[in-house]
Design a protein around this motif. Sequence first.
Motif, short mmCIF file in Angstrom:
data_model
loop_
_atom_site.label_atom_id
_atom_site.label_comp_id
_atom_site.label_asym_id
_atom_site.label_seq_id
_atom_site.Cartn_x
_atom_site.Cartn_y
_atom_site.Cartn_z
N UNK A 6 0.82 -1.21 0.00
CA UNK A 6 0.00 0.00 0.00
C UNK A 6 0.86 1.26 0.00
N UNK A 7 0.31 2.31 -0.60
CA UNK A 7 1.06 3.57 -0.79
C UNK A 7 0.27 4.71 -0.16
N UNK A 8 0.99 5.65 0.47
CA UNK A 8 0.31 6.80 1.07
C UNK A 8 0.91 8.10 0.56
N UNK A 9 0.10 9.15 0.65
CA UNK A 9 0.62 10.51 0.50
C UNK A 9 1.07 10.94 1.88
N UNK A 10 2.36 11.31 2.00
CA UNK A 10 2.91 11.62 3.33
C UNK A 10 3.05 13.10 3.61
N UNK A 11 2.91 13.93 2.58
CA UNK A 11 3.07 15.37 2.80
C UNK A 11 2.71 16.14 1.56
N UNK A 130 6.05 2.83 -6.17
CA UNK A 130 6.15 2.52 -4.73
C UNK A 130 5.49 1.17 -4.45
N UNK A 131 4.31 0.97 -5.05
CA UNK A 131 3.57 -0.29 -4.82
C UNK A 131 4.40 -1.49 -5.25
N UNK A 132 5.12 -1.32 -6.34
CA UNK A 132 5.91 -2.44 -6.87
C UNK A 132 7.20 -2.67 -6.09
N UNK A 133 7.48 -1.79 -5.15
CA UNK A 133 8.71 -1.95 -4.35
C UNK A 133 9.95 -1.44 -5.06
N UNK A 134 9.75 -0.69 -6.15
CA UNK A 134 10.90 -0.18 -6.91
C UNK A 134 11.48 1.09 -6.29
N UNK A 135 10.60 1.88 -5.66
CA UNK A 135 11.04 3.10 -4.99
C UNK A 135 10.24 3.29 -3.71
N UNK A 136 10.86 3.99 -2.73
CA UNK A 136 10.16 4.24 -1.47
C UNK A 136 9.86 5.72 -1.24
N UNK A 137 10.51 6.58 -2.02
CA UNK A 137 10.25 8.02 -1.86
C UNK A 137 10.12 8.65 -3.25
N UNK A 138 8.87 8.85 -3.66
CA UNK A 138 8.59 9.42 -4.97
C UNK A 138 7.89 10.76 -4.77
N UNK A 179 -4.49 4.66 2.78
CA UNK A 179 -3.59 4.59 1.62
C UNK A 179 -4.37 4.91 0.35
N UNK A 180 -3.64 4.95 -0.76
CA UNK A 180 -4.30 5.11 -2.05
C UNK A 180 -5.08 3.84 -2.33
#
Length: 332
Positions: A6-11, A130-138, A179-180
Amino acid sequence: MKTVRPVQISGVGCYVPDKILTNHELEKMVDTSDEWILQRTGISKRHIVDRGKATSDMAERAVRKLCDSIQLNCSEIELLIVATVTPDMFFPATACLLQDKLGISRTWGFDLSAACCGFVYSLSVGAAFVAAGLHSKVVVVGSDTMSSIVDYQDRATCVLFGDGAGAVLLEPAMDEKNCLIDFYHEVDGSGGPDLQMPAGGSLLPASCETVKNRLHYIKQAGPAVFRFAIRKMEEASRTILERNQLYPEDIQLLIPHQANARIIRGTADRLGLREDQIILNLHKYGNTTAATIPLAMQDALNLGRLRKGDLVLLASVGAGFTVGTALLRWAF
Ligand code: UT7
């Protein structure tokens, strides 16, 4: 979207230039009136960049504000996606110029062109990484210098647009409830001629003729775009809600693209939403294209109208035609 994680908007971080262009100032430039603009659009002013500043400058300010607000070091950003139809130049991409202005290394990025849906489309693309685990900070930025393509001799369009930028950080969700949840997008290219900038591309490269004929400016068939927008904002919103077994009354906030208050209120009426379920801020910014939704998110946060766990619907329609929606539970 079936998320792997799961992916969230953090800011959120936003920027608008200091210079303001009011309806009363426009009255002196074209045959219009404050009353017409307010009644037909809901806009009373818009912000305009200074000469010599561009989309990447506003994007940089928005990203820096985002980083300050959540104590994120810019150097931690792994991917920058810039939604814009007013890049500083055709190439290099504004994302590259932004990376350089931020002074960060070991990141990559690209621009995404989807006009008023640019932010929502970029959000779904960034979330997929992010969901795919390719990046953690987009970081997803919507930034548009509409004043650079507005014809200030055309009263039908010059009253509508303003400049601005907004950025959000996407990260793996801390709590998988907030999350999204889903994206639903469509394009309908048959609507292309109704909203476009005809010249400057490979079809009609810049020439003395194109400049003389004012073809490097926005051309819009306003009523046709209006009809499409009001129909599709409702249809796409219903589609994304229904496929998640949700109803309009379940959402705490609709954050719509801010093009015209009549489109937003018409959509809200058709969906049966109450006034407290929508956010309107175009009276102060006008239509900033890819920046409207993050600017509205920021205002909703400032007003205490976005709280952790709130069900939020994003909805936009724009040139293309593009249609974009996203459903999420606010994470902070
Ligand atoms: O974000 C991208 C997507 N874009 C949109 O969603 C925009 C969608 N369209 C709209 O928001 C509306 O169509 C506009 C705000 C652009 C125009 O409003 P409208 O109610 O559709 O007006 P209209 O184009 O039908 O024009 C009505 C009248 C015309 O005069 P006549 O022919 O009736 O004498 C226009 O010439 O209003 C006139 N007009 C103006 N009058 C004063 C058009 N612009 C202006 C103006 N000031 N700025």
